[in-house]
Design a protein around this motif. Structure first.
Motif, PDB file in Angstrom:
ATOM      1  N   GLY A  13      38.037  32.333  -0.167  1.00 16.38           N
ATOM      2  CA  GLY A  13      37.870  33.536  -0.559  1.00 16.38           C
ATOM      3  C   GLY A  13      36.421  33.834  -0.898  1.00 16.38           C
ATOM      4  N   PRO A  14      35.890  33.249  -1.692  1.00 14.30           N
ATOM      5  CA  PRO A  14      34.362  33.498  -2.176  1.00 14.30           C
ATOM      6  C   PRO A  14      33.268  33.258  -1.100  1.00 14.30           C
ATOM      7  CG  PRO A  14      35.303  32.309  -3.918  1.00 14.30           C
ATOM      8  CD  PRO A  14      36.710  32.072  -3.002  1.00 14.30           C
ATOM      9  N   ALA A  15      33.456  32.313  -0.112  1.00 13.18           N
ATOM     10  CA  ALA A  15      32.871  32.086   0.867  1.00 13.18           C
ATOM     11  C   ALA A  15      32.813  33.161   1.874  1.00 13.18           C
ATOM     12  CB  ALA A  15      32.840  30.614   1.487  1.00 13.18           C
ATOM     13  N   ALA A  16      34.110  33.525   2.038  1.00 12.13           N
ATOM     14  CA  ALA A  16      34.492  34.669   3.113  1.00 12.13           C
ATOM     15  C   ALA A  16      33.892  35.678   2.727  1.00 12.13           C
ATOM     16  CB  ALA A  16      35.976  34.652   3.287  1.00 12.13           C
ATOM     17  N   GLU A 127      32.083  25.660   7.318  1.00 14.84           N
ATOM     18  CA  GLU A 127      31.376  26.685   8.234  1.00 14.84           C
ATOM     19  C   GLU A 127      30.990  27.926   7.455  1.00 14.84           C
ATOM     20  OE1 GLU A 127      31.214  26.705  11.949  1.00 14.84           O
ATOM     21  OE2 GLU A 127      31.916  24.664  12.175  1.00 14.84           O
ATOM     22  N   LEU A 128      31.921  28.360   6.769  1.00 13.27           N
ATOM     23  CA  LEU A 128      31.521  29.684   6.060  1.00 13.27           C
ATOM     24  C   LEU A 128      30.491  29.692   5.046  1.00 13.27           C
ATOM     25  CD1 LEU A 128      35.232  30.898   4.964  1.00 13.27           C
ATOM     26  CD2 LEU A 128      33.947  31.809   6.761  1.00 13.27           C
ATOM     27  N   VAL A 129      30.372  28.322   4.276  1.00 12.13           N
ATOM     28  CA  VAL A 129      29.209  28.179   3.568  1.00 12.13           C
ATOM     29  C   VAL A 129      27.917  28.158   4.311  1.00 12.13           C
ATOM     30  CG1 VAL A 129      28.405  26.532   1.944  1.00 12.13           C
ATOM     31  CG2 VAL A 129      30.501  27.428   1.727  1.00 12.13           C
ATOM     32  N   LEU A 130      27.934  27.239   5.193  1.00 17.91           N
ATOM     33  CA  LEU A 130      26.727  26.752   5.941  1.00 17.91           C
ATOM     34  C   LEU A 130      26.315  27.938   6.978  1.00 17.91           C
ATOM     35  CD1 LEU A 130      27.207  23.106   6.924  1.00 17.91           C
ATOM     36  CD2 LEU A 130      25.833  24.141   5.183  1.00 17.91           C
ATOM     37  N   HIS A 131      26.987  28.529   7.467  1.00 13.35           N
ATOM     38  CA  HIS A 131      26.743  29.685   8.537  1.00 13.35           C
ATOM     39  C   HIS A 131      26.387  30.880   7.551  1.00 13.35           C
ATOM     40  CE1 HIS A 131      26.981  27.517  11.823  1.00 13.35           C
ATOM     41  NE2 HIS A 131      28.518  27.487  12.089  1.00 13.35           N
ATOM     42  N   GLY A 132      26.920  31.350   6.644  1.00 13.12           N
ATOM     43  CA  GLY A 132      26.489  32.041   5.454  1.00 13.12           C
ATOM     44  C   GLY A 132      25.093  32.255   5.107  1.00 13.12           C
ATOM     45  N   GLU A 149      32.411  25.282  -4.517  1.00 18.38           N
ATOM     46  CA  GLU A 149      32.325  25.040  -3.116  1.00 18.38           C
ATOM     47  C   GLU A 149      31.216  24.015  -2.437  1.00 18.38           C
ATOM     48  OE1 GLU A 149      32.117  29.485  -1.288  1.00 18.38           O
ATOM     49  OE2 GLU A 149      31.418  29.485  -3.511  1.00 18.38           O
ATOM     50  N   VAL A 150      30.459  24.069  -3.037  1.00 14.39           N
ATOM     51  CA  VAL A 150      29.160  23.095  -2.887  1.00 14.39           C
ATOM     52  C   VAL A 150      29.922  21.510  -2.910  1.00 14.39           C
ATOM     53  CG1 VAL A 150      26.792  22.082  -3.347  1.00 14.39           C
ATOM     54  CG2 VAL A 150      27.201  24.444  -3.446  1.00 14.39           C
ATOM     55  N   ASP A 151      30.380  21.394  -3.893  1.00 13.38           N
ATOM     56  CA  ASP A 151      30.705  20.068  -4.087  1.00 13.38           C
ATOM     57  C   ASP A 151      31.840  19.442  -3.178  1.00 13.38           C
ATOM     58  OD1 ASP A 151      29.562  19.620  -6.613  1.00 13.38           O
ATOM     59  OD2 ASP A 151      31.009  19.844  -7.941  1.00 13.38           O
ATOM     60  N   ALA A 181      17.059  16.712  -5.437  1.00 13.40           N
ATOM     61  CA  ALA A 181      17.163  18.023  -5.079  1.00 13.40           C
ATOM     62  C   ALA A 181      18.656  18.682  -5.604  1.00 13.40           C
ATOM     63  CB  ALA A 181      16.830  18.403  -3.550  1.00 13.40           C
ATOM     64  N   PRO A 182      18.540  19.995  -5.769  1.00 17.01           N
ATOM     65  CA  PRO A 182      19.907  20.826  -6.159  1.00 17.01           C
ATOM     66  C   PRO A 182      21.062  20.567  -5.081  1.00 17.01           C
ATOM     67  CG  PRO A 182      18.002  22.363  -6.279  1.00 17.01           C
ATOM     68  CD  PRO A 182      17.380  21.023  -5.633  1.00 17.01           C
ATOM     69  N   PRO A 183      22.319  20.240  -5.516  1.00 17.84           N
ATOM     70  CA  PRO A 183      23.221  20.019  -4.569  1.00 17.84           C
ATOM     71  C   PRO A 183      23.381  20.667  -3.335  1.00 17.84           C
ATOM     72  CG  PRO A 183      23.907  19.930  -6.895  1.00 17.84           C
ATOM     73  CD  PRO A 183      22.669  20.545  -6.964  1.00 17.84           C
ATOM     74  N   PHE A 184      22.941  21.872  -3.505  1.00 21.67           N
ATOM     75  CA  PHE A 184      23.049  22.938  -2.225  1.00 21.67           C
ATOM     76  C   PHE A 184      21.993  22.618  -1.173  1.00 21.67           C
ATOM     77  CE2 PHE A 184      22.797  26.581   0.515  1.00 21.67           C
ATOM     78  CZ  PHE A 184      23.906  26.916   0.885  1.00 21.67           C
ATOM     79  N   ASP A 185      20.933  22.183  -1.636  1.00 21.08           N
ATOM     80  CA  ASP A 185      19.808  21.681  -0.786  1.00 21.08           C
ATOM     81  C   ASP A 185      20.205  20.297  -0.243  1.00 21.08           C
ATOM     82  OD1 ASP A 185      18.355  23.959  -1.406  1.00 21.08           O
ATOM     83  OD2 ASP A 185      16.794  22.714  -2.226  1.00 21.08           O
ATOM     84  N   ARG A 186      20.832  19.325  -0.850  1.00 24.87           N
ATOM     85  CA  ARG A 186      21.360  18.403  -0.286  1.00 24.87           C
ATOM     86  C   ARG A 186      22.387  18.413   0.730  1.00 24.87           C
ATOM     87  NH1 ARG A 186      23.855  15.325  -3.954  1.00 24.87           N
ATOM     88  NH2 ARG A 186      23.608  16.512  -5.859  1.00 24.87           N
ATOM     89  N   LEU A 187      23.315  19.488   0.629  1.00 23.45           N
ATOM     90  CA  LEU A 187      24.187  19.892   1.443  1.00 23.45           C
ATOM     91  C   LEU A 187      23.637  20.076   2.764  1.00 23.45           C
ATOM     92  CD1 LEU A 187      27.191  20.332   2.673  1.00 23.45           C
ATOM     93  CD2 LEU A 187      26.876  22.790   1.436  1.00 23.45           C
ATOM     94  N   LEU A 188      22.518  21.218   2.598  1.00 21.97           N
ATOM     95  CA  LEU A 188      21.726  21.690   3.962  1.00 21.97           C
ATOM     96  C   LEU A 188      21.308  20.525   4.506  1.00 21.97           C
ATOM     97  CD1 LEU A 188      20.272  24.589   2.414  1.00 21.97           C
ATOM     98  CD2 LEU A 188      22.033  24.772   3.801  1.00 21.97           C
TER      99      LEU A 188
END
Length: 200
Positions: A13-16, A127-132, A149-151, A181-188
């Motif tokens: 839900g949050p990502a959507a 897909e929602l997180v990255l394409h967002g 979400e990132v985890d 780097a922050p977790p989200f940057d590592r995800l990217l």
């Protein structure tokens, strides 16, 4: 890192909702703009999200078929005039479908494959997180994800081998980012995205 187990499924839900917010702030004039996805415009990427929202809702409901095959190449030319309203509804329906614990169990069908429900749900979230982020960065909008979400996405992406065949269709080649780097940057970076990307 928090784990996401079979009885501890992430809420899409949050990502959507975040994706819908990015789309609401996107003027039609931005559709031809480039995105962090190679050779993919904003409009092309929106068409991709339109298709994946429907396909992964059907995956959650176990109503799709392997015979459906992968989606066609995305194109802004496919977008209907009411794409914002239509996509907002599809994103809401996608998140609602994955709130059913049964969606995460057994196997399902998505993109011509038969993944486990658990994997399909994580792909949908990823897909929602990255394409967002792709769309927000392409159109100069702020973007921030919750740590859960990132985890969940990090745990999924970290298990994808760094070879072209395994990553085709989901990610580009891994881009190195600092270990601190922050977790989200590592995800990217793990998903083949440069956290510092900006439109040329």
């Amino acid at each position: 890192m928090r784990s996401v187990g079979i009885h501890d499924h992430p809420d899409l839900g949050p990502a959507a909702r975040r994706m819908s917010g990015v789309l609401a702030g996107l003027p039609d004039g931005e559709l031809p703009a480039p995105t962090p996805c190679v050779n993919t415009s904003v409009g092309d990427l929106i068409d991709h999200v339109m298709a994946l929202a429907l396909a992964f809702r059907e995956a959650a409901e176990k109503s799709g078929s392997v015979a459906d095959g992968p989606p066609p190449a995305p194109s802004a030319a496919n977008l209907p005039s009411d794409w914002r309203d239509l996509l907002a509804r599809r994103l809401d329906d996608l998140a609602a479908a994955w709130r059913d614990p049964a969606a995460w169990q057994g196997t399902t069908a998505a993109g011509g494959l038969e993944p486990p429900g658990q994997e399909a749900g994580l792909v949908a979230l990823d897909e929602l997180v990255l394409h967002g982020w792709d769309l927000a960065r392409a159109t100069g909008q702020p973007y921030a994800c919750g740590p859960a979400e990132v985890d969940a996405c990090l745990a999924f992406v970290a298990n994808v081998p760094d070879d072209p065949q395994a990553r085709e269709g989901l990610f580009g080649p891994v881009i190195d980012v600092p270990e601190d780097a922050p977790p989200f940057d590592r995800l990217l970076g793990l998903s083949g995205r440069d956290p510092s990307w900006v439109p040329a």
